[in-house]
Design a protein around this motif. Structure first.
Motif, PDB file in Angstrom:
ATOM      1  N   GLY A  89     -33.710  51.291 -23.100  1.00  0.00           N
ATOM      2  CA  GLY A  89     -32.277  51.318 -23.372  1.00  0.00           C
ATOM      3  C   GLY A  89     -31.631  49.971 -23.092  1.00  0.00           C
ATOM      4  O   GLY A  89     -30.824  49.476 -23.893  1.00  0.00           O
ATOM      5  N   ASP A  90     -32.015  49.359 -21.978  1.00  0.00           N
ATOM      6  CA  ASP A  90     -31.489  48.035 -21.646  1.00  0.00           C
ATOM      7  C   ASP A  90     -31.888  47.010 -22.698  1.00  0.00           C
ATOM      8  O   ASP A  90     -31.064  46.185 -23.128  1.00  0.00           O
ATOM      9  CB  ASP A  90     -31.988  47.586 -20.271  1.00  0.00           C
ATOM     10  N   ASP A  91     -33.144  47.061 -23.125  1.00  0.00           N
ATOM     11  CA  ASP A  91     -33.613  46.139 -24.165  1.00  0.00           C
ATOM     12  C   ASP A  91     -32.833  46.335 -25.451  1.00  0.00           C
ATOM     13  O   ASP A  91     -32.424  45.377 -26.107  1.00  0.00           O
ATOM     14  CB  ASP A  91     -35.105  46.346 -24.452  1.00  0.00           C
ATOM     15  N   HIS A  92     -32.628  47.590 -25.824  1.00  0.00           N
ATOM     16  CA  HIS A  92     -31.937  47.887 -27.069  1.00  0.00           C
ATOM     17  C   HIS A  92     -30.461  47.491 -27.019  1.00  0.00           C
ATOM     18  O   HIS A  92     -29.906  47.062 -28.027  1.00  0.00           O
ATOM     19  CB  HIS A  92     -32.096  49.365 -27.442  1.00  0.00           C
ATOM     20  N   LEU A  93     -29.843  47.625 -25.856  1.00  0.00           N
ATOM     21  CA  LEU A  93     -28.444  47.200 -25.733  1.00  0.00           C
ATOM     22  C   LEU A  93     -28.299  45.712 -26.020  1.00  0.00           C
ATOM     23  O   LEU A  93     -27.321  45.282 -26.627  1.00  0.00           O
ATOM     24  CB  LEU A  93     -27.900  47.530 -24.344  1.00  0.00           C
ATOM     25  N   ARG A  94     -29.285  44.940 -25.603  1.00  0.00           N
ATOM     26  CA  ARG A  94     -29.252  43.502 -25.876  1.00  0.00           C
ATOM     27  C   ARG A  94     -29.433  43.209 -27.368  1.00  0.00           C
ATOM     28  O   ARG A  94     -28.995  42.185 -27.872  1.00  0.00           O
ATOM     29  CB  ARG A  94     -30.322  42.780 -25.060  1.00  0.00           C
TER      30      ARG A  94
END
Length: 105
Positions: free
Chosen positions: A82-87
């Protein structure tokens, strides 16, 4: 795009000499840009799903992993993903906007 599709479809009925088949063909053509836009968005979002986390959890359970531990690993994987995708969201949104803008030209 939806508004343009509806306006275009309504315009198809303006020709009182058109046959029903011609009107239907006109309406079908009016739907093409919206269908293309939906395909672009769907394709971009399909690459955005964190399916590898689910696959890893399933494999771990099938290998005899304890459910509680696998659930913890799944939660950690989903959070990291999720953190990767938010970026990635700003770049993905720009690509979608550029692709959709190209359709309208």
């Amino acid at each position: 795009l939806q508004g343009a599709m509806f306006h275009c479809s309504a315009w198809c009925y303006e020709d009182s000499t058109a046959t029903m088949q011609q009107v239907q063909q006109c309406i079908k053509q009016c739907h093409v840009p919206l269908a293309q836009a939906q395909a672009i968005v769907t394709a971009k979002l399909e690459h955005f799903q964190p399916l590898h986390c689910n696959d890893k959890a399933k494999d771990a359970l099938e290998a005899g992993g304890m459910e509680a531990r696998v659930r913890g690993q799944l939660d950690a994987c989903l959070a990291a993903c999720g953190d990767d995708h938010l970026r990635l969201v700003p770049a993905m949104a720009k690509k979608m906007k550029d692709s959709l803008a190209a359709l309208q030209q």
